[in-house]
Write a protein that holds these residues in place. Sequence first.
Motif, PDB file in Angstrom:
ATOM      1  N   CYS A 131     -10.579  13.296 -10.023  1.00 49.08           N
ATOM      2  CA  CYS A 131     -10.295  11.921  -9.609  1.00 49.08           C
ATOM      3  C   CYS A 131     -11.264  10.961 -10.289  1.00 49.08           C
ATOM      4  CB  CYS A 131     -10.432  11.780  -8.103  1.00 49.08           C
ATOM      5  SG  CYS A 131      -9.153  12.650  -7.153  1.00 49.08           S
ATOM      6  N   THR A 171      -3.531  16.037  -4.066  1.00 51.84           N
ATOM      7  CA  THR A 171      -2.596  14.937  -4.284  1.00 51.84           C
ATOM      8  C   THR A 171      -2.734  14.414  -5.703  1.00 51.84           C
ATOM      9  OG1 THR A 171      -2.769  14.281  -1.946  1.00 51.84           O
ATOM     10  CG2 THR A 171      -1.856  12.669  -3.487  1.00 51.84           C
ATOM     11  N   SER A 204      -4.796   7.149  -5.329  1.00 48.94           N
ATOM     12  CA  SER A 204      -5.293   7.188  -3.959  1.00 48.94           C
ATOM     13  C   SER A 204      -6.075   5.917  -3.649  1.00 48.94           C
ATOM     14  CB  SER A 204      -6.193   8.417  -3.765  1.00 48.94           C
ATOM     15  OG  SER A 204      -6.783   8.423  -2.480  1.00 48.94           O
ATOM     16  N   THR A 260      -8.392   4.049  -0.818  1.00 47.53           N
ATOM     17  CA  THR A 260      -9.191   4.364   0.367  1.00 47.53           C
ATOM     18  C   THR A 260     -10.263   3.302   0.581  1.00 47.53           C
ATOM     19  OG1 THR A 260     -10.745   5.706  -0.926  1.00 47.53           O
ATOM     20  CG2 THR A 260      -8.846   6.849   0.033  1.00 47.53           C
ATOM     21  N   HIS A 319      -8.306   6.894   4.484  1.00 42.62           N
ATOM     22  CA  HIS A 319      -7.106   6.681   3.684  1.00 42.62           C
ATOM     23  C   HIS A 319      -6.413   5.365   4.025  1.00 42.62           C
ATOM     24  CE1 HIS A 319      -2.775   7.539   2.550  1.00 42.62           C
ATOM     25  NE2 HIS A 319      -3.412   7.821   1.438  1.00 42.62           N
ATOM     26  N   SER A 377      -1.329   6.106  -0.604  1.00 43.88           N
ATOM     27  CA  SER A 377      -1.285   6.918  -1.817  1.00 43.88           C
ATOM     28  C   SER A 377       0.039   6.700  -2.533  1.00 43.88           C
ATOM     29  CB  SER A 377      -1.439   8.411  -1.504  1.00 43.88           C
ATOM     30  OG  SER A 377      -2.774   8.722  -1.137  1.00 43.88           O
ATOM     31  N   VAL A 420       2.095   8.761  -5.101  1.00 46.46           N
ATOM     32  CA  VAL A 420       2.068  10.168  -5.478  1.00 46.46           C
ATOM     33  C   VAL A 420       3.130  10.453  -6.540  1.00 46.46           C
ATOM     34  CG1 VAL A 420       2.165  12.533  -4.595  1.00 46.46           C
ATOM     35  CG2 VAL A 420       1.328  10.663  -3.124  1.00 46.46           C
ATOM     36  N   VAL A 476      -3.439  12.224   3.833  1.00 52.01           N
ATOM     37  CA  VAL A 476      -2.479  11.209   3.384  1.00 52.01           C
ATOM     38  C   VAL A 476      -1.482  10.872   4.481  1.00 52.01           C
ATOM     39  CG1 VAL A 476      -0.621  10.739   1.738  1.00 52.01           C
ATOM     40  CG2 VAL A 476      -2.733  11.853   0.966  1.00 52.01           C
ATOM     41  N   HIS A 495       2.350   6.908   2.274  1.00 53.23           N
ATOM     42  CA  HIS A 495       2.436   7.190   0.841  1.00 53.23           C
ATOM     43  C   HIS A 495       3.827   6.883   0.322  1.00 53.23           C
ATOM     44  CE1 HIS A 495       4.306  10.897   2.398  1.00 53.23           C
ATOM     45  NE2 HIS A 495       4.910  10.968   1.209  1.00 53.23           N
TER      46      HIS A 495
END
Length: 281
Positions: free
Chosen positions: A115, A150, A154, A156, A163, A166, A168, A197, A201
């Motif tokens: 990430c 994931t 993301s 956050t 969270h 997201s 995805v 998550v 999402h």
Amino acid sequence: MLALVILYCTSKLVTATEQCDTYQFSHPFNPGESCEEIYDWNQQTHNRSGYYWLINPPRNVYCDMEQRVVCGNIGGWTRIASVNITRGDECPIGWNKSSHDGISFCRSPSDNAGCHPILFSSKEISYQKVCGMARGYQKGTPDAFRANHTDGLSITHGNPRQHIWSYVAGIHDGIESTNAGNCPCAANPGPQPTSFVGPDHYCESGINSGRWNVSEYYFSDPLWDGLNCPTGNTCCNNSSLPWFYKELDMATVDDVEVRICTNQDFLDEAVFIDQLILYIQ
């Protein structure tokens, strides 16, 4: 809360109850502690988005004063992120700007799995609502929620991370692919989201027919735009796409962290971003 709201007009100062013939966005009018406070105290600011001055401490921020359905039908949002590579913007520091086949985008600064974060300042504003949108593309085979990981974008706040939302990316939207790395909403559903998550999402793939290829850039079907989902796929069913709206459990002044994440290196998969907007209130 302010006892008096002041508006700067062309030739005079007026209170919120008086009329102002000319709006001058270049002046520090309507000082308040947040865009929401300015919006609530003066109806003349409604649908007049622009740069406003905030106090405690003094700073100039962009306030979105539109009442957007996708943002709860309320105005007075502070914009903390605005990236649109299609209009020539640069990528935020921490991501790299790149292009392929004439399409420009932001990508992770490394070809390695993992990430890659950037932080967007809350501008010391207390907020409990977040609204925003993102659009991107996939390369190769990002695999949604496979192996408790994931792939995608993301969003956050806080430490430890809490969270917000997201975006995805799954391998395939249709039925031609095995489901191990597909979105839960794909025609051939993949694994459910992680507990971190949960339901907050959007998931989509840039491939909706045919066989996937790890070296292919799938630019013909952008991610999270709510378009081009094949029969049996429900990933495009939310009318708010690509926008999200989230109310947090409690107010915070945390900066907002956005990470591009993949669990395999660039040879196999990548997620690119070309549009990102974030508002707080």
